[in-house]
Write a protein that holds these residues in place. Sequence first.
Motif, PDB file in Angstrom:
ATOM      1  N   ALA A  39       0.821  -1.204   0.000  1.00 35.14           N
ATOM      2  CA  ALA A  39       0.000   0.000   0.000  1.00 35.14           C
ATOM      3  C   ALA A  39       0.860   1.261   0.000  1.00 35.14           C
ATOM      4  CB  ALA A  39      -0.938  -0.006   1.205  1.00 35.14           C
ATOM      5  N   GLU A  40       1.919   1.266   0.797  1.00 38.47           N
ATOM      6  CA  GLU A  40       2.796   2.434   0.846  1.00 38.47           C
ATOM      7  C   GLU A  40       3.483   2.673  -0.500  1.00 38.47           C
ATOM      8  OE1 GLU A  40       3.533   4.818   3.118  1.00 38.47           O
ATOM      9  OE2 GLU A  40       1.821   4.040   4.235  1.00 38.47           O
ATOM     10  N   VAL A  55      -8.346   2.030  -7.936  1.00 38.39           N
ATOM     11  CA  VAL A  55      -7.388   0.936  -8.059  1.00 38.39           C
ATOM     12  C   VAL A  55      -8.139  -0.382  -8.189  1.00 38.39           C
ATOM     13  CG1 VAL A  55      -5.568  -0.353  -6.860  1.00 38.39           C
ATOM     14  CG2 VAL A  55      -5.610   2.149  -6.740  1.00 38.39           C
ATOM     15  N   ALA A  56      -7.702  -1.206  -9.136  1.00 38.28           N
ATOM     16  CA  ALA A  56      -8.196  -2.580  -9.240  1.00 38.28           C
ATOM     17  C   ALA A  56      -7.253  -3.484  -8.460  1.00 38.28           C
ATOM     18  CB  ALA A  56      -8.279  -3.017 -10.689  1.00 38.28           C
ATOM     19  N   VAL A  57      -7.786  -4.278  -7.556  1.00 42.39           N
ATOM     20  CA  VAL A  57      -6.990  -5.202  -6.762  1.00 42.39           C
ATOM     21  C   VAL A  57      -7.351  -6.623  -7.173  1.00 42.39           C
ATOM     22  CG1 VAL A  57      -6.481  -6.066  -4.454  1.00 42.39           C
ATOM     23  CG2 VAL A  57      -6.750  -3.603  -4.827  1.00 42.39           C
ATOM     24  N   LEU A  58      -6.386  -7.322  -7.751  1.00 39.49           N
ATOM     25  CA  LEU A  58      -6.597  -8.704  -8.183  1.00 39.49           C
ATOM     26  C   LEU A  58      -6.270  -9.623  -7.025  1.00 39.49           C
ATOM     27  CD1 LEU A  58      -4.626  -8.537 -11.587  1.00 39.49           C
ATOM     28  CD2 LEU A  58      -6.903  -7.624 -11.058  1.00 39.49           C
ATOM     29  N   ASP A  67      -2.815 -11.115   0.952  1.00 33.99           N
ATOM     30  CA  ASP A  67      -1.990  -9.902   0.929  1.00 33.99           C
ATOM     31  C   ASP A  67      -2.685  -8.798   0.139  1.00 33.99           C
ATOM     32  OD1 ASP A  67      -0.071 -11.399   2.273  1.00 33.99           O
ATOM     33  OD2 ASP A  67       1.125 -11.777   0.468  1.00 33.99           O
ATOM     34  N   ALA A  68      -3.273  -9.175  -1.001  1.00 34.57           N
ATOM     35  CA  ALA A  68      -3.943  -8.187  -1.846  1.00 34.57           C
ATOM     36  C   ALA A  68      -5.172  -7.604  -1.165  1.00 34.57           C
ATOM     37  CB  ALA A  68      -4.331  -8.841  -3.171  1.00 34.57           C
ATOM     38  N   LEU A  69      -5.960  -8.440  -0.499  1.00 33.63           N
ATOM     39  CA  LEU A  69      -7.172  -7.960   0.169  1.00 33.63           C
ATOM     40  C   LEU A  69      -6.839  -7.048   1.347  1.00 33.63           C
ATOM     41  CD1 LEU A  69      -9.193 -11.287   0.063  1.00 33.63           C
ATOM     42  CD2 LEU A  69      -9.658  -9.220  -1.277  1.00 33.63           C
ATOM     43  N   LEU A  70      -5.806  -7.385   2.087  1.00 35.51           N
ATOM     44  CA  LEU A  70      -5.379  -6.514   3.179  1.00 35.51           C
ATOM     45  C   LEU A  70      -4.866  -5.178   2.633  1.00 35.51           C
ATOM     46  CD1 LEU A  70      -3.576  -9.169   5.405  1.00 35.51           C
ATOM     47  CD2 LEU A  70      -5.681  -7.939   5.990  1.00 35.51           C
ATOM     48  N   THR A  71      -4.197  -5.216   1.481  1.00 36.52           N
ATOM     49  CA  THR A  71      -3.768  -3.984   0.831  1.00 36.52           C
ATOM     50  C   THR A  71      -4.972  -3.147   0.429  1.00 36.52           C
ATOM     51  OG1 THR A  71      -1.777  -5.078  -0.025  1.00 36.52           O
ATOM     52  CG2 THR A  71      -2.474  -3.048  -1.120  1.00 36.52           C
ATOM     53  N   ALA A  72      -5.986  -3.816  -0.119  1.00 36.41           N
ATOM     54  CA  ALA A  72      -7.217  -3.114  -0.512  1.00 36.41           C
ATOM     55  C   ALA A  72      -7.832  -2.388   0.675  1.00 36.41           C
ATOM     56  CB  ALA A  72      -8.208  -4.106  -1.111  1.00 36.41           C
ATOM     57  N   ASN A  73      -7.850  -3.040   1.822  1.00 35.65           N
ATOM     58  CA  ASN A  73      -8.427  -2.440   3.023  1.00 35.65           C
ATOM     59  C   ASN A  73      -7.666  -1.181   3.427  1.00 35.65           C
ATOM     60  OD1 ASN A  73     -10.253  -2.232   5.099  1.00 35.65           O
ATOM     61  ND2 ASN A  73      -9.289  -3.782   6.386  1.00 35.65           N
ATOM     62  N   LEU A  74      -6.335  -1.258   3.371  1.00 32.92           N
ATOM     63  CA  LEU A  74      -5.524  -0.091   3.730  1.00 32.92           C
ATOM     64  C   LEU A  74      -5.750   1.069   2.763  1.00 32.92           C
ATOM     65  CD1 LEU A  74      -2.166  -1.885   4.638  1.00 32.92           C
ATOM     66  CD2 LEU A  74      -3.711  -0.734   6.227  1.00 32.92           C
ATOM     67  N   HIS A  81     -10.772   4.549  -4.169  1.00 35.77           N
ATOM     68  CA  HIS A  81     -11.870   3.684  -4.595  1.00 35.77           C
ATOM     69  C   HIS A  81     -11.271   2.370  -5.086  1.00 35.77           C
ATOM     70  CE1 HIS A  81     -15.698   2.335  -6.095  1.00 35.77           C
ATOM     71  NE2 HIS A  81     -15.209   2.201  -7.324  1.00 35.77           N
ATOM     72  N   VAL A  82     -11.602   1.272  -4.420  1.00 34.32           N
ATOM     73  CA  VAL A  82     -11.026  -0.033  -4.727  1.00 34.32           C
ATOM     74  C   VAL A  82     -12.077  -0.910  -5.390  1.00 34.32           C
ATOM     75  CG1 VAL A  82     -10.066  -2.151  -3.758  1.00 34.32           C
ATOM     76  CG2 VAL A  82      -9.304   0.070  -2.892  1.00 34.32           C
ATOM     77  N   VAL A  83     -11.679  -1.520  -6.493  1.00 32.73           N
ATOM     78  CA  VAL A  83     -12.511  -2.507  -7.170  1.00 32.73           C
ATOM     79  C   VAL A  83     -11.786  -3.843  -7.101  1.00 32.73           C
ATOM     80  CG1 VAL A  83     -13.531  -3.206  -9.368  1.00 32.73           C
ATOM     81  CG2 VAL A  83     -13.478  -0.782  -8.725  1.00 32.73           C
ATOM     82  N   LEU A  84     -12.435  -4.838  -6.527  1.00 33.55           N
ATOM     83  CA  LEU A  84     -11.825  -6.163  -6.436  1.00 33.55           C
ATOM     84  C   LEU A  84     -12.061  -6.948  -7.719  1.00 33.55           C
ATOM     85  CD1 LEU A  84     -12.786  -7.366  -2.840  1.00 33.55           C
ATOM     86  CD2 LEU A  84     -10.709  -6.173  -3.575  1.00 33.55           C
ATOM     87  N   VAL A  85     -11.054  -7.734  -8.080  1.00 34.47           N
ATOM     88  CA  VAL A  85     -11.202  -8.704  -9.166  1.00 34.47           C
ATOM     89  C   VAL A  85     -10.846 -10.066  -8.588  1.00 34.47           C
ATOM     90  CG1 VAL A  85     -10.450  -9.403 -11.467  1.00 34.47           C
ATOM     91  CG2 VAL A  85     -10.601  -6.969 -10.886  1.00 34.47           C
TER      92      VAL A  85
END
Length: 499
Positions: A39-40, A55-58, A67-74, A81-85
């Motif tokens: 995230a940083e 940001v799209a988070v795969l 790791d990706a989902l925790l990044t999305a949360n941060l 605005h986060v969109v999950l894939v």
Amino acid sequence: MPDPTVNLYTVQEIHAAEAAAGSALHDGTLARRAAHAVAELGWATWLRGLVNPCVAVLAGPGNNGADALLTANLLTTRGVHVVLVEPLAPGKSALRARARSELPVDIESHDRLPTRRRPFDLIIDGLLGIGARPVKYGPLAAVIHQVNAAGVPVLSIDVPSGMNADTGALSEGDICIQASRTLTLIGHKRGLATYQGAAAAGQISVTSLGVPTDATGCVLDGTASLATLCPREDATVHKGRRGDAWILGGAAGMTGAAWIASTGALATGAGRVFAAFETAASAAAGDRSPQIQTRTWAAPVPERAAVVIGCGLGQSDDAVAALETAVLHPGPLLLDADALNLLARSSTAAAALANRHAAAVLTPHPLEAARLLGVSAASIQQDRFSAVRALARRFNAVVVLKGNGSIISVATSDSTWVSASGHPILATGGTGDCLAGLIGGLLARGLPPLDAARLGTWIHGRAAELEAARLGGSCGLDLAQLAHSCARAINELQRNRFN
């Protein structure tokens, strides 16, 4: 101060370090550290200062997806605005399930990369980790194709999804994410330093996550690991102490290769450089530096001289005889180009090479390596680390397997070194001849074969980077200018060490 030496790790070594971390792995601490680092990096590099960044988070089905989902949360807490894939159903990872439960229940999620009127500002790739199987088809392949065609910056977590973290190779039909940048976790991976892995990873950063790692048998060669190899001299040095380099090649119609290798040797500061051609007529052809003395193949070579054979040597019977004589030379020796092709055909030369007291240096590209091992070039590229070790053992030699992320090995050790320098501008005829002469010049100056191979390979790549910066791209390389940049790179490394 130079950066510390960078070790390159196998998947097995990384898993061992994770296991040794114990509870930090099991309670999700490492995943949260990874997410914070991702995230940083994403925020500082691409998102800071943007209005309403998206940001799209795969997120894959396993721990890399966590790791990706925790990044999305941060990122959501920073107003992104986060969109999950999520192309696959969640696996059995409790860590991923917990990370998913911490996200807002109404967060936007798709099984493919959605089309938006305004492109995403960043795609974060957390589909697959270092232990995943190759991707050829199916939902993951569909998303990877979408991402690679999107024209959006991509930040991969640990490794570009689909890439083999050990070899850096994709088998036929395999695909992987083409990242702009990769944040690799715990330690740098071998497969991200060479071949397709180095191309797919983009710019690489490493975060240790606080996990201690041991030194490995594979090192990424850069200024830190190479500075101590530079020869040191005082004001009393003279050309006799800097040694002689003999370049044996330049058959009729191929004299340019020998001249190019000779200019590479000159760039090292070798005391004297001799270009030995098939005939006196060949020696008289073409432009050359007045510093290069000419000889023919029949001329006797001093025992202490460093010999480079193969650049424009040809495939004639006289070339075979020249090679079989050269491998008996008691001084430093390097084989390149035609000498390697002849070596694959001459059992006499191969036997003499394997029985040399001092290791010779071989500098094959993948096709030449394939001929030497009796396999296909594709099989060489599928595991460059195994191939270079096999060549070193077979010929009792130091071997430089050239390519994107050239790899160096030596018969007396299981260790390997990967050169951190290089540029696509080298993809033109004659650059390999320059490298051969460069290493030969370092041999003439008294460096041991392994040190000369490592140092010369890095300098050659660094010079390519300097030329690409000067020209503004990867076209228009002038080999005389490349040799000048090799000299600049050597001088720069010496200044960094001794000043």
